[in-house]
Design a protein around this motif. Structure first.
Motif, PDB file in Angstrom:
ATOM      1  N   LYS A  63      -3.794  -2.871  -6.057  1.00  0.00           N
ATOM      2  CA  LYS A  63      -4.637  -2.705  -4.872  1.00  0.00           C
ATOM      3  C   LYS A  63      -3.866  -2.123  -3.687  1.00  0.00           C
ATOM      4  CE  LYS A  63      -7.839  -6.293  -6.206  1.00  0.00           C
ATOM      5  NZ  LYS A  63      -8.459  -7.562  -5.915  1.00  0.00           N
ATOM      6  N   GLY A  64      -2.576  -1.854  -3.877  1.00  0.00           N
ATOM      7  CA  GLY A  64      -1.772  -1.272  -2.806  1.00  0.00           C
ATOM      8  C   GLY A  64      -1.348  -2.265  -1.742  1.00  0.00           C
ATOM      9  N   LEU A  65      -1.396  -3.547  -2.062  1.00  0.00           N
ATOM     10  CA  LEU A  65      -1.040  -4.571  -1.090  1.00  0.00           C
ATOM     11  C   LEU A  65       0.422  -5.001  -1.219  1.00  0.00           C
ATOM     12  CD1 LEU A  65      -4.296  -6.669  -1.522  1.00  0.00           C
ATOM     13  CD2 LEU A  65      -3.759  -5.068   0.324  1.00  0.00           C
ATOM     14  N   VAL A  66       1.008  -4.696  -2.376  1.00  0.00           N
ATOM     15  CA  VAL A  66       2.404  -5.044  -2.669  1.00  0.00           C
ATOM     16  C   VAL A  66       3.042  -3.851  -3.358  1.00  0.00           C
ATOM     17  CG1 VAL A  66       3.805  -6.479  -4.218  1.00  0.00           C
ATOM     18  CG2 VAL A  66       2.055  -7.538  -2.854  1.00  0.00           C
ATOM     19  N   LYS A  67       4.331  -3.676  -3.109  1.00  0.00           N
ATOM     20  CA  LYS A  67       5.101  -2.667  -3.850  1.00  0.00           C
ATOM     21  C   LYS A  67       6.354  -3.361  -4.357  1.00  0.00           C
ATOM     22  CE  LYS A  67       7.399  -1.076   0.312  1.00  0.00           C
ATOM     23  NZ  LYS A  67       7.600  -0.055   1.276  1.00  0.00           N
ATOM     24  N   GLU A  82       7.351  -6.724  -2.281  1.00  0.00           N
ATOM     25  CA  GLU A  82       7.280  -6.700  -0.821  1.00  0.00           C
ATOM     26  C   GLU A  82       5.863  -6.294  -0.428  1.00  0.00           C
ATOM     27  OE1 GLU A  82       9.610  -4.395   2.802  1.00  0.00           O
ATOM     28  OE2 GLU A  82      10.126  -3.962   0.722  1.00  0.00           O
ATOM     29  N   LEU A  83       5.337  -6.932   0.599  1.00  0.00           N
ATOM     30  CA  LEU A  83       4.009  -6.565   1.091  1.00  0.00           C
ATOM     31  C   LEU A  83       4.056  -5.178   1.722  1.00  0.00           C
ATOM     32  CD1 LEU A  83       2.890  -9.869   2.853  1.00  0.00           C
ATOM     33  CD2 LEU A  83       1.926  -8.912   0.770  1.00  0.00           C
ATOM     34  N   THR A  84       3.006  -4.407   1.478  1.00  0.00           N
ATOM     35  CA  THR A  84       2.851  -3.125   2.177  1.00  0.00           C
ATOM     36  C   THR A  84       2.241  -3.426   3.545  1.00  0.00           C
ATOM     37  OG1 THR A  84       0.613  -2.829   1.334  1.00  0.00           O
ATOM     38  CG2 THR A  84       2.423  -1.908  -0.010  1.00  0.00           C
ATOM     39  N   GLN A  85       2.074  -2.401   4.344  1.00  0.00           N
ATOM     40  CA  GLN A  85       1.440  -2.578   5.650  1.00  0.00           C
ATOM     41  C   GLN A  85       0.025  -3.152   5.473  1.00  0.00           C
ATOM     42  OE1 GLN A  85       3.440  -2.273   8.072  1.00  0.00           O
ATOM     43  NE2 GLN A  85       2.027  -2.689   9.717  1.00  0.00           N
ATOM     44  N   GLU A  86      -0.705  -2.629   4.481  1.00  0.00           N
ATOM     45  CA  GLU A  86      -2.052  -3.149   4.191  1.00  0.00           C
ATOM     46  C   GLU A  86      -1.990  -4.613   3.749  1.00  0.00           C
ATOM     47  OE1 GLU A  86      -5.268  -1.974   4.580  1.00  0.00           O
ATOM     48  OE2 GLU A  86      -4.151  -0.521   5.782  1.00  0.00           O
ATOM     49  N   GLY A  87      -0.982  -4.956   2.974  1.00  0.00           N
ATOM     50  CA  GLY A  87      -0.802  -6.336   2.522  1.00  0.00           C
ATOM     51  C   GLY A  87      -0.526  -7.271   3.688  1.00  0.00           C
ATOM     52  N   ARG A  88       0.260  -6.802   4.644  1.00  0.00           N
ATOM     53  CA  ARG A  88       0.556  -7.606   5.834  1.00  0.00           C
ATOM     54  C   ARG A  88      -0.717  -7.815   6.663  1.00  0.00           C
ATOM     55  NH1 ARG A  88       5.507  -8.968   6.181  1.00  0.00           N
ATOM     56  NH2 ARG A  88       5.650  -9.502   8.369  1.00  0.00           N
ATOM     57  N   LYS A  89      -1.536  -6.762   6.770  1.00  0.00           N
ATOM     58  CA  LYS A  89      -2.807  -6.886   7.508  1.00  0.00           C
ATOM     59  C   LYS A  89      -3.716  -7.900   6.817  1.00  0.00           C
ATOM     60  CE  LYS A  89      -2.990  -2.179   9.284  1.00  0.00           C
ATOM     61  NZ  LYS A  89      -3.710  -0.897   9.176  1.00  0.00           N
ATOM     62  N   LEU A  90      -3.783  -7.818   5.485  1.00  0.00           N
ATOM     63  CA  LEU A  90      -4.591  -8.766   4.722  1.00  0.00           C
ATOM     64  C   LEU A  90      -4.117 -10.189   4.995  1.00  0.00           C
ATOM     65  CD1 LEU A  90      -6.639  -9.398   2.292  1.00  0.00           C
ATOM     66  CD2 LEU A  90      -4.542  -9.510   0.944  1.00  0.00           C
TER      67      LEU A  90
END
Length: 156
Positions: A63-67, A82-90
């Motif tokens: 889902k692009g929330l973690v890389k 690691e969380l992506t920027q989108e993951g951090r927002k979530l």
């Protein structure tokens, strides 16, 4: 039969809590799967299954929330997530919702110190003042409150 349903519901809720807590661990910083499992057990005092952790990390990655990146650890190579920027927002959105839910549960049990206005959860220091039980965070605020009232009475 009813007990079985409750147990199944509890297992489902606990696995959702586990996923939420995995996100909180990742929010703190990058971690590999074994580290997530170890930190989870240390903090929650419960074991989380690798069969929950790794598929969840894969779902988040799809889902692009973690890389992940591969990093050498001794002779092995580990995937560090690691969380992506989108993951951090979530996560921030989930934390806000969780905070709101906790507030709904705790709010009826909160008292406000009559002197300094700080919020007190359970165990407020109480004194009877002018026939009314008044809550304070500590005996020092109670004393200051009474002194301020006495000075105000003398001034009028």
């Amino acid at each position: 039969m009813v007990t079985e349903i409750k147990d199944e519901n509890m297992d489902y809720l606990i696995s959702d809590f586990s996923r939420f807590y995995i996100l909180t661990i990742l929010y703190e910083g990058p971690a590999h799967g074994y580290s997530i499992i170890s930190r989870f057990k240390k903090r929650v005092q419960k074991t989380v299954s690798p069969s929950l952790v790794y598929p969840f990390l894969q779902q988040l990655e799809k889902k692009g929330l973690v890389k992940h990146t591969k990093k050498p650890v001794g002779e092995k190579e580990r995937k560090v997530f690691e969380l992506t920027q989108e993951g951090r927002k979530l996560c921030l959105g989930l934390f806000k919702r969780f905070s709101d839910l906790v507030s709904i549960v705790i709010e009826p049990s909160l008292y406000v110190c009559a002197h300094c206005d700080c919020k007190i959860y359970d165990g407020a220091y109480r004194e009877l003042i002018d026939g009314k039980e008044t809550a304070f965070c500590c005996m020092h605020c109670a004393r200051s409150y009474k002194e301020t009232r006495e000075l105000a009475k003398k001034a009028t």
